[in-house]
Design an enzyme around this catalytic site. Structure first.
Site, mmCIF file in Angstrom:
data_model
loop_
_atom_site.group_PDB
_atom_site.id
_atom_site.type_symbol
_atom_site.label_atom_id
_atom_site.label_comp_id
_atom_site.label_asym_id
_atom_site.label_seq_id
_atom_site.Cartn_x
_atom_site.Cartn_y
_atom_site.Cartn_z
ATOM 1 N N ASP A 97 0.850 -1.192 0.000
ATOM 2 C CA ASP A 97 0.000 0.000 0.000
ATOM 3 C C ASP A 97 0.877 1.231 0.000
ATOM 4 O OD1 ASP A 97 -2.366 1.365 -0.109
ATOM 5 O OD2 ASP A 97 -2.829 1.212 2.018
ATOM 6 N N GLY A 98 0.329 2.326 -0.497
ATOM 7 C CA GLY A 98 1.014 3.606 -0.496
ATOM 8 C C GLY A 98 0.119 4.674 0.102
ATOM 9 N N GLU A 135 2.461 3.712 -4.287
ATOM 10 C CA GLU A 135 1.882 2.394 -4.576
ATOM 11 C C GLU A 135 2.865 1.558 -5.396
ATOM 12 O OE1 GLU A 135 -0.848 1.226 -3.388
ATOM 13 O OE2 GLU A 135 -2.220 2.878 -2.969
ATOM 14 N N ASP A 157 -4.516 -2.613 -3.343
ATOM 15 C CA ASP A 157 -5.813 -1.963 -3.568
ATOM 16 C C ASP A 157 -5.700 -0.865 -4.628
ATOM 17 O OD1 ASP A 157 -4.633 0.192 -2.263
ATOM 18 O OD2 ASP A 157 -5.692 -0.139 -0.379
ATOM 19 N N HIS A 215 -9.365 -0.680 2.834
ATOM 20 C CA HIS A 215 -10.098 -0.348 4.057
ATOM 21 C C HIS A 215 -11.355 -1.219 4.210
ATOM 22 C CE1 HIS A 215 -7.407 3.061 4.375
ATOM 23 N NE2 HIS A 215 -7.745 3.413 3.159
ATOM 24 N N ASP A 225 -1.393 -0.094 5.206
ATOM 25 C CA ASP A 225 -1.836 1.296 5.236
ATOM 26 C C ASP A 225 -1.245 2.017 6.442
ATOM 27 O OD1 ASP A 225 -3.742 3.521 4.381
ATOM 28 O OD2 ASP A 225 -4.413 3.153 6.422
#
Length: 260
Positions: A97-98, A135, A157, A215, A225
């Site tokens: 994740d970024g 990302e 995501d 999320h 995250d």
């Protein structure tokens, strides 16, 4: 029986009151990796809330939730792409994740890598970058840690990252000297430096990129995250040279079959 504790997090990824230490909704994930974290445990919630207000002047948000209330990690994926199935099949599974505070702004990336019973977490950040670059950077850092030739599944995501690889966009951009069509014109591809690196790593391994919802209570995704947000908030972050001074990578020379 040990007394139940409440944790007041004044400085962390998500400040507030927590009713447990471990788990996706626990205090630990908001402390680990956060430089200068401030927190304290209490036997009574009221004491934790009082201490929080004394240090912040604000009413705390409660992140308390009983273990039994935590949502199950369910993914609408084929059986062979389910994380547990992939692990049992001997694959390396990677969640990435970024995050970016502003876009552009200070940014960070987070990685959770699992193989058999081993778990590794990775994170880092830059002073001025974009969310898409973080990302991409997360996936790059994850694949760069691998040794040998493992079979890999990368869960992200980011539609930008997953579609760029799985739909062949990155390879097409590379073949067009890192340009893409915009109407009747060709324009430079953004983040070509990172796409070029990621494409090289992707082709080195038997890697599959899978898009998952963000999320949505998926523990490893939530942890990524938190790692990314914490990394973006660190002081004295290095510059992202590829963002400040974009460089179009060299395109591999194409070979033609010539008649003898």
């Amino acid at each position: 029986m040990s007394k139940r504790k409440f944790y007041a997090v004044v400085k962390g990824v998500q400040p507030g009151i927590y009713d447990k230490w471990f788990g996706p909704n626990g205090a630990e994930l908001n402390i680990k990796g956060f430089r200068g974290a401030v927190y304290k445990g209490f036997a009574v919630r009221a004491d934790a809330e009082r201490w929080y207000r004394e240090h912040t002047g604000e009413t705390p948000v409660s992140y308390a939730r009983a273990e039994s209330d935590a949502p199950a990690q369910t993914l609408d994926l084929p059986v062979e792409l389910q994380p547990e199935t992939a692990l049992q099949a001997g694959k390396v599974i990677i969640f990435t994740d970024g995050a970016c505070d502003g876009n552009p702004g200070s940014g960070g990336y987070g990685v959770v890598l699992r193989y058999q019973n081993s778990v590794k977490e990775l994170s880092g950040g830059f002073a001025r970058t974009t969310n898409n670059r973080m990302e991409l950077q997360a996936a790059i850092v994850a694949l760069q840690t691998l040794k040998g030739a493992p079979s890999v599944i990368v869960y992200s995501d980011s539609r930008y990252v997953v579609d760029g690889i799985q739909k062949g966009w990155a390879r097409a951009w590379q073949s067009q000297a890192w340009q893409r069509k915009a109407g009747a014109e060709l324009v430079p591809v953004k983040n070509a430096d990172l796409w070029d690196t990621l494409l090289t790593l992707y082709e080195r391994y038997d890697a599959t990129f899978v898009r998952i919802p963000g999320h949505a209570g998926i523990e490893d995704n939530e942890r990524c995250d938190q790692l990314a947000v914490a990394a973006a908030q660190q002081p004295d972050l290095p510059p992202d040279s590829g963002f400040e001074n974009p460089i179009r990578p060299a395109t591999p020379q194409q070979t033609l079959d010539m008649p003898q």
